[in-house]
Design an enzyme around this catalytic site. Structure first.
Site, PDB file in Angstrom:
ATOM      1  N   ALA A 160       0.812  -1.219   0.000  1.00 42.21           N
ATOM      2  CA  ALA A 160       0.000   0.000   0.000  1.00 42.21           C
ATOM      3  C   ALA A 160       0.844   1.267   0.000  1.00 42.21           C
ATOM      4  CB  ALA A 160      -0.934  -0.007   1.209  1.00 42.21           C
ATOM      5  N   CYS A 185      18.625 -13.591  11.903  1.00 39.86           N
ATOM      6  CA  CYS A 185      18.780 -13.937  13.318  1.00 39.86           C
ATOM      7  C   CYS A 185      18.811 -12.641  14.129  1.00 39.86           C
ATOM      8  CB  CYS A 185      20.080 -14.726  13.479  1.00 39.86           C
ATOM      9  SG  CYS A 185      20.426 -15.310  15.113  1.00 39.86           S
TER      10      CYS A 185
END
Length: 557
Positions: free
Chosen positions: A266, A410
């Site tokens: 959007a 990570c």
């Protein structure tokens, strides 16, 4: 006239330990640029689009070829400058300077809007770099999986006693970022119904095991969600449809998800959001020949979807904006209470940012998945008490399919990143890894972005829009010796709404790399702790003191 941004060639990164450039410091950006356009990685590689609407890796195919040729001949005392995907200069610097400096999509604030950018883009004078597209460190949907997982886990902790079993998440968008949502939900123990208008994207997620099933029927999707939640199973389904149609229909039916969010593109009302009642083919055609009509219709449709999200919120269902600026678009369309529900960062993620914890990632330039398995084990060895992280790594090994060069995301923070970097460099030096690796991150990190509707929404001191911080982050990473550094505008939330910086550093096994890694991987997350400490967050102030940061105007030291 041929389109300079379209080419049917297939690009894949080289593998192995044989150099195509003069050193690993130039081979690394070469491979990661090419990896961004790998057909298993990029959303529309033939158009140079990596993810996020029109987030590109290079401005044109000629520019891509020029960048590749330059990197192959670049010396280790030279720096390549890339301006919005175009290689504009090579200058002599020194061995600890970045080999590449990148600036993408940056505009003077008064002109920082989609209309002006699209005008420049059409003339071939600019390129939208998103965050990791134009900075050459996109690793596929995995790049956002853990952050989305952490968000869903925290939402479960806050709203459902830490247990998402038997619950389900409603969302929209299965592009390069949104495609992480179904897998992240399942990893967090929940079911997920993800609405996607472009079936090819849903098929991409099926192929890479990020979503479990696909349907064109809302009734079938709801029946499956009902069966899975009752059985306590965590599974996901992609529903081919328009979120602006499906979300209100669910409200009308009285269907109550347990969490509601959205990751459609959007942020880009021309290229990122399908208007209500339009086919995908009609949408694609009008992007070229009537972009104003597309934008008008898309914005009106976003307002409809956000109203449905507000209806869910008002019904007591946890609802968050996942950083695509859809609330802003609805607000500009006259939906005055569009910001009644929060963004995901202030709702769930900011305490992590206060400790410099964010999306640390690395990729194996060898192309061998075994190198990632070995680095995963090293992370567990060095951080033995972080059981939450161990659990993430175990799930990632089992569930995440590598896209392009093997890589791992990570979330770790200040105090741990430099230790991991030094350990990885030692593994390269002693031959445990088959080739060097690169360490980077998303621009969505604690000290590298100013984005008042996303990462810096609702800052404690009101400094949401202050963009000195990402500029300082880029300057410091350059001074510290990152291998390449990038400074972008408009990523995630669109033109005029964000500025952000990225860095990547190569572990080539040398002692010089040790020194650079220690500086970069300490200083980079430390800027995030500094930024949040300056805003008055107690967690950040305490962490800054514990880590011994020198912050004269903040800590008085």
């Amino acid at each position: 006239m041929s389109n300079p941004r379209h080419n049917e060639r297939e690009v894949r990164s080289p593998r192995g330990d044989e150099l195509n450039a003069k050193s690993w410091l130039t081979e690394a950006p070469l491979r990661m640029l090419m990896n961004n356009l790998d057909p298993d990685v990029a959303e529309r590689p033939h158009e140079l689009v990596v993810y996020g609407g029109i987030g590109r890796a290079a401005r044109t195919w000629d520019d891509f070829d020029r960048i590749v040729a330059t990197l192959k001949t670049l010396n280790d005392d030279e720096t390549l400058l890339v301006q919005s995907g175009k290689p504009v200069g090579v200058f002599r610097t020194h061995k600890d300077a970045p080999r590449v400096l990148i600036a993408n999509s940056n505009l003077v604030p008064h002109w920082a809007n989609w209309d002006h950018f699209n005008e420049l883009d059409k003339k071939g004078l600019a390129m939208y770099g998103q965050m990791t597209a134009g900075s050459w460190i996109y690793i596929g949907a995995q790049g956002i999986v853990q952050g989305t997982y952490e968000t869903f886990v925290e939402a479960g902790r806050q709203h459902y006693g830490g247990n998402l079993k038997g619950r389900w998440i409603l969302t929209g968008g299965l592009g390069g970022m949104g495609g992480a949502q179904p897998l992240a939900a399942v990893m967090a123990g929940a079911c997920c119904l993800a609405v996607e208008c472009d079936e090819t994207r849903a098929d991409f997620r099926l192929r890479t095991r990020y979503v479990d099933e696909k349907t064109h029927s809302l009734d079938e999707a709801l029946a499956k969600i009902d069966a899975w939640t009752k059985a306590g199973e965590a599974k996901s389904i992609a529903l081919i449809g328009n979120a602006a149609e499906i979300f209100p229909e669910l409200v009308k039916r009285g269907v109550k998800p347990d969490i509601v969010t959205d990751q459609t593109s959007a942020h880009d009302p021309v290229h990122g959001y399908l208007p209500l009642g339009w086919t995908v083919a009609e949408w694609r055609a009008k992007q070229e020949n009537d972009p104003k009509a597309v934008e008008k219709a898309a914005r009106a449709s976003m307002k409809v979807q956000v109203q449905a999200m507000l209806d869910f919120w008002n019904a007591g269902i946890p609802t968050v904006d996942y950083g695509n600026n859809i609330r802003q678009m609805a607000l500009e369309e006259g939906l005055e209470n569009a910001f009644a529900f929060p963004g995901f960062v202030p709702a769930y993620i900011r305490p992590l940012f206060c400790r410099g914890i964010g999306p640390f990632r690395w990729a194996a330039l060898s192309g061998d998945p075994e190198d990632i398995a070995k680095t995963d084990a090293k992370v567990k060895e060095l951080l033995p008490d972080n059981k939450h992280l161990h659990n993430w790594l175990d799930m990632a090994k089992e569930r995440i399919a590598f896209q392009g060069l093997p890589a791992r995301i990570c979330w770790v923070g200040l105090g741990d990143r430099h230790r991991l970097g030094l350990a990885f460099n030692e593994m390269v030096r002693n031959g445990e890894l088959k080739a060097p690796i690169v360490i980077g991150r998303d621009h969505l990190d604690s000290g590298s972005v100013a984005s008042p509707n996303r990462e810096t929404e609702a800052m404690k001191d009101g400094s949401d829009a202050v963009s000195d911080w990402p500029l300082l982050n880029a300057l410091l990473n350059t001074a510290s010796g990152a291998t390449w550094v990038s400074l972008h505008h408009g990523g995630g939330v669109g033109m005029g709404f964000s500025q952000h910086a990225g860095m990547v550093i190569c572990c080539d096994g040398t002692e010089d790399a040790d020194r650079r890694l220690e500086r970069v991987l300490w200083n980079d997350p430390a800027t995030g702790v500094m930024r949040h400490a300056d805003a008055g967050y107690d967690i950040a102030l305490d962490w800054a003191r514990k880590q011994g940061l020198r912050l004269p105007a903040i800590l008085g030291n």
